[in-house]
Structures are given as C-alpha cells and as structure tokens.
Design an enzyme around this catalytic site. Structure first.
Site, PDB file in Angstrom:
ATOM      1  N   CYS A   1     -15.287  29.794  11.392  1.00 47.62           N
ATOM      2  CA  CYS A   1     -16.302  30.828  11.585  1.00 47.62           C
ATOM      3  C   CYS A   1     -16.859  30.656  12.995  1.00 47.62           C
ATOM      4  CB  CYS A   1     -17.397  30.685  10.536  1.00 47.62           C
ATOM      5  SG  CYS A   1     -18.798  31.800  10.790  1.00 47.62           S
TER       6      CYS A   1
ATOM      7  N   CYS B   1     -21.655  16.266  28.205  1.00 52.15           N
ATOM      8  CA  CYS B   1     -20.353  16.868  27.888  1.00 52.15           C
ATOM      9  C   CYS B   1     -20.462  18.359  28.161  1.00 52.15           C
ATOM     10  CB  CYS B   1     -19.999  16.606  26.422  1.00 52.15           C
ATOM     11  SG  CYS B   1     -18.460  17.376  25.907  1.00 52.15           S
TER      12      CYS B   1
ATOM     13  N   THR C   1     -15.986  24.969  28.429  1.00 45.98           N
ATOM     14  CA  THR C   1     -15.835  26.417  28.372  1.00 45.98           C
ATOM     15  C   THR C   1     -14.667  26.714  27.442  1.00 45.98           C
ATOM     16  OG1 THR C   1     -16.593  26.606  30.659  1.00 45.98           O
ATOM     17  CG2 THR C   1     -15.509  28.528  29.706  1.00 45.98           C
TER      18      THR C   1
ATOM     19  N   GLN D   1     -13.177  32.705  34.462  1.00 44.00           N
ATOM     20  CA  GLN D   1     -13.959  33.934  34.565  1.00 44.00           C
ATOM     21  C   GLN D   1     -15.359  33.671  35.121  1.00 44.00           C
ATOM     22  OE1 GLN D   1     -13.842  36.377  30.973  1.00 44.00           O
ATOM     23  NE2 GLN D   1     -11.958  35.356  30.319  1.00 44.00           N
TER      24      GLN D   1
ATOM     25  N   GLY E   1     -17.803  28.682  33.567  1.00 43.80           N
ATOM     26  CA  GLY E   1     -17.973  27.250  33.772  1.00 43.80           C
ATOM     27  C   GLY E   1     -19.022  26.946  34.838  1.00 43.80           C
TER      28      GLY E   1
ATOM     29  N   GLU F   1     -22.414  13.079  33.598  1.00 43.99           N
ATOM     30  CA  GLU F   1     -21.994  11.764  33.117  1.00 43.99           C
ATOM     31  C   GLU F   1     -20.497  11.585  33.340  1.00 43.99           C
ATOM     32  OE1 GLU F   1     -21.996   9.302  28.872  1.00 43.99           O
ATOM     33  OE2 GLU F   1     -23.397  10.955  29.185  1.00 43.99           O
TER      34      GLU F   1
END
Length: 528
Positions: A286, A392, A395, A402, A405, A426
């Site tokens: 989902c 962390c 994309t 596009q 990012g 990090e």
C-alpha cells in the site's frame, strides 16, 4: 459395499482424491483392485500428463488418459469459478541449482564460471559469463588484470606517502595527468558505420533474445565500457559474499519486485523482510500506509478499507503539489519500520530497520486527486552529538533524476538554518547519495560565489551562510580545483567559467524543483 465416507476436516486435495476414487467403487473384489490401479495421486497425474505432452503418438483409447483428461478439466472448471486461470505445470527432467532464476529458461547458459573470475560456478543469471557475452576464461583474465591494477595503484600510493615533501603538489599533478589520459582514451572511440553496427545488434537480439545481454561495444569508449564491467564485477562479488554469509540464499529469500501504487519496481538490494514474505520474490504494498502483502487480492481488499491518503504526522511544508510530513519514529513506529524496510531495497549501506524511536522522518509527497504519493524521505536523529542533519536519505526509483533528491537535501539544510546549526550527512553515503550531495554542494558554492562581491572570503563565513560543514566545503572546492596553496596561504579561486556554466544550466532548469523557505511552517522540536 457402501460408498466411502469423506473424513471430516480433510484437505481439498484429499477430498478430490476421495471423490475421484468413489466414482469407481464397486462391490466385487476385482473391481476394487481396478479402482486401486486407476486411483492417481497428484504426482502420478503430473507425470502422466508430462508423458502425454512429450510422447509423439497419443493413444486416445487408453483408460488412464481418459481419467487424466477428466480430472484436469474438473480442475480448470473449479479455477474458472474462482476467477483464477491455472495452467498445467510441466516439470523439466533436470533443473539447475539456481531455482527460480532465468538460467532454467535458457538451455545454452551453463553454471560454469563467474563474471568476477573468482568463482568456478554462478548461482544467478547476473553472474553468468555467457549471458554477458564472455567466456569463463575471459572473466579470469579480466580479474587478474583488475587485481594487478589494484596492486600497482596501492604501491604508488604507498610510495607517495613516504615522500613527505611536496606530497599535495605531486598528488594534484598525478590527478591532472590521469584526467588528461582518460580524456584521450575517450577520444579514441572506435568509429563503426552506423548501419553495420545496427545490423550487428539486430542480428544478436534476434538470435539470442533475452537470454543474452545486448552488445555494448562501440556504444561508448573502451575506457567507459571497462569501467562499467569493473562495476558489474564488484557488485556481483559483494552479492556472492552475502550469499556465502547466508544473508542471501541461492535463488530465493530475496525480493525481486514490488508492486507500489501504479508502479512495478525492481529491487536493488536485500531487505530483511520476514521470511514468509521474502521467499515469495514479489511483494504488494500500500503506497499510503506502506503495509506489505502477499498477493494482489489481499492488496485490493486492503485498498478498499485503507483510510490513509497521506503519511502520519504533521505537514510542515507545502508548495503546490509538494508536501513534507514530519513523522516521529516513537509515535508512528510501524509506519517508520515499514519505511526503513522499503528503503533498504534500494540502499546498500542502510543498517537501521526496527529501532526507529530516536529518529524523525521527513517524508516528501506529491499530491493528486487520489492522495499524497511517496516521493522520498530522509531521517535525522532527534539529538545528534555530531550535528548530523541526515541519517538516511532516499528518493524512490520512479522519481529519480527529476530534481527531488536535491530538494530533499536542500530541505535538510533549511532545517539546519532554522536551528542555527551547521549540518552534514551521516557517513558512509551510498553511491547515488554521494553523487547527489557533491552536486548539491557544488551548486551552493557557485551560487554563493556568484552573489559575492567582496575581495576576501573565508570558509567559515560560507559555512555560516549556507549551513554546510566546512569539511564538505573544502572537499568540494578541491574537486573543483578552486582551492590553491600559495606562499603559505590557502586561496579560493573564483573560476568564472564554472560560474557561467552553472548559471546557464540554472536558467534552463527553471525554478519548479526548488524549496521555498517561506512555505516552511516548522519550529525545532523541544524536549524530545
């Protein structure tokens, strides 16, 4: 003799077998013996069906064949009532060890050799030398050549480390010579007539189809092709290490595709989903609540009941169709865990999956009339000792290349500016993450230098203005060859050619994929 009664609680297979045998029940002992001979288990049915398919002459008068035909028709009828089309399975006499892989479908591909040249056998089609239009011996020769190159490079680095005088200058000169050498090699691209090249590629595709990799020669320079082959070998070597460590099993327990909204995505890496889901090879998700399921039917029923149309948490940014939601890992633990498991399918270095409580997740979405669709996200520690503004970042593959990012990176630095801190991602960064961050740092520095009108500039001032860590600023200036050491001082060179190129690209790109600071409705969290 009365009819045999069905056992209560028996499985569907047992029920079908008992119905099948009951049709042939008789009072005489000879008939009972005939019934025992004509009763067929599921495996004998498959074998008889295979023998019929493989035999050149079929005998329609054989009684066993009639029973098999009746039974298969009954099965198809039941499946049609359920709305599922079931085709009879055909079992090969010999299957390769890589169960479920493409090597079973192409008889010409053997298990001998490995693309890395370091193993005698391969267990997936990606490691097959023949699939890559190479032989096992050629892979071994290429492997020895790569090892020799690594040894020479290591030896050269050790020699330079021993020379304390003019070390930095020698390193820069060596880099410039190597850059000139690469440029020269890329100019020596083989020129083959276009028609001859197309005919060769077409013939190869018609002969081998999808059982071989397309021909890659003359598409680019020999240097870039060899670089691509090295990257392939390195990735397969890492995958082989994971297999030997037991993290990836032969031919299974690695999800290969996911159905996410209207997209079907191929995965890149292993993610530690529960074994009962991972062994399926395909997951249905989902796109709003990120729950993962085993089949399309379960997903369809879930979507009819799911009330989520956007991520949980607070919407802290909105401009046009782009929104960013702040999700607390402590308050929405299940959603954040599912988000981390999904991200691991496309990230190599990610190790956090279930311990999400110390993190905040900033989820970027794109809205339409059906809901807010996941574009990407980044996470950050609530209390970072080293001032990391990103732990962390991801994309989604369907939104890559596009500009999303850089929007995520820009948004993370915008939060650092509001907090009045200097931030940095990090480490270690993934390959795609490192490319994105270097590109972003380059644009930030060129934009700052374009607007700067003074004569003297300091890295500390740039860091305070942009919220970029000074270490990242220095590394970016060095890569752009804008930092020089002269008469005991470090100087920043304002290269107008780079600034002009950046300005031209910026004008072509437009301002659609940028973060507007005025659209941010957020204040730093307190007491978390």
């Amino acid at each position: 003799m009365p009819r045999r009664k069905r056992n209560a609680g028996s499985s569907s297979e047992g029920t079908e077998d008992s119905d099948f045998s009951a049709e042939h029940t008789d009072s005489s002992e000879s008939d009972a013996h005939a019934v025992r001979n004509t009763r067929l288990t599921r495996s004998s049915l498959r074998l008889s069906r295979n023998s019929q398919d493989s035999s050149p002459v079929r005998n329609p008068s054989a009684p066993v064949s009639e029973e098999v035909g009746n039974y298969s028709t009954h099965r198809v009828t039941r499946s049609q009532q359920q709305g599922v089309s079931v085709l009879p399975k055909k079992y090969a006499l010999r299957q390769s060890r890589s169960s479920g892989s493409d090597t079973e479908q192409h008889g010409e591909i053997s298990e001998r050799g490995h693309l890395t040249g370091k193993h005698e056998r391969h267990f997936s089609i990606s490691g097959c030398p023949l699939y890559h239009n190479l032989s096992a011996d050629e892979c071994k020769v290429k492997a020895s050549s790569r090892d020799k190159h690594v040894e020479e490079r290591t030896l050269s680095q050790r020699q330079n480390e021993n020379r304390h005088s003019a070390r930095q200058q020698a390193q820069m000169e060596r880099q410039l010579r190597y850059k000139e050498k690469v440029t020269e090699m890329r100019r020596k691209r083989n020129s083959v007539p276009l028609k001859e090249q197309k005919d060769k590629y077409t013939e190869h595709r018609q002969t081998h189809g999808s059982s071989r990799e397309p021909l890659l020669e003359n598409i680019t320079s020999d240097y870039d092709l060899e670089l691509f082959r090295k990257a392939q070998a390195r990735a397969l070597d890492d995958l082989e290490k994971l297999r030997l460590q037991g993290q990836v099993t032969e031919g299974g327990n690695m999800i290969k595709t996911i159905l996410f909204g209207r997209y079907e995505l191929d995965t890149w890496y292993h993610s530690p989903y529960p074994e009962e889901y991972a062994r399926l090879g395909r997951l249905y998700m989902c796109e709003f609540c990120l729950k993962y399921m085993k089949s399309q039917t379960i997903l369809r029923r879930h979507m009819a009941k799911c009330v989520w149309k956007h991520p949980p948490g607070d919407e802290v940014y909105r401009k046009g169709a782009i929104s960013v939601f702040e999700v607390d890992g402590k308050k929405n633990k299940i959603y954040c865990q599912n988000l981390c498991l999904l991200a691991k399918l496309f990230l190599d270095h990610k190790t956090l999956y279930y311990d999400v409580e110390p993190f905040l997740f900033y989820v970027m979405t794109e809205a339409d009339n059906t809901g807010c669709h996941l574009v990407g996200y980044f996470s950050k520690e609530k209390n970072s000792f080293l001032n990391y503004n990103v732990s962390c970042i991801l994309t989604m593959p369907q939104y890559m290349r596009q500009g999303y990012g850089k929007m995520l990176i820009d948004f993370s630095y915008l939060l650092s500016k509001v907090e009045e801190k200097v931030g940095s991602p990090e480490r270690p960064l993934s390959d795609l993450g490192l490319i994105s961050y270097r590109s972003y740092w380059k644009e930030v520095l060129l934009h700052y230098l374009y607007n700067f009108q003074g004569k003297e500039i300091s890295i500390k001032e740039i860091s305070q203005e942009t919220a970029v860590n000074p270490v990242d600023i220095v590394s970016t200036l060095q890569s752009l060859q804008m930092l020089k050491y002269w008469k005991g001082k470090h100087l920043i060179l304002k290269r107008q050619d780079l600034i002009d190129d950046w300005k031209t690209k910026e004008a072509k790109r437009g301002s659609n994929k940028t973060i507007d600071p005025t659209s941010l409705k957020w204040s730093p969290p307190k007491g978390i």
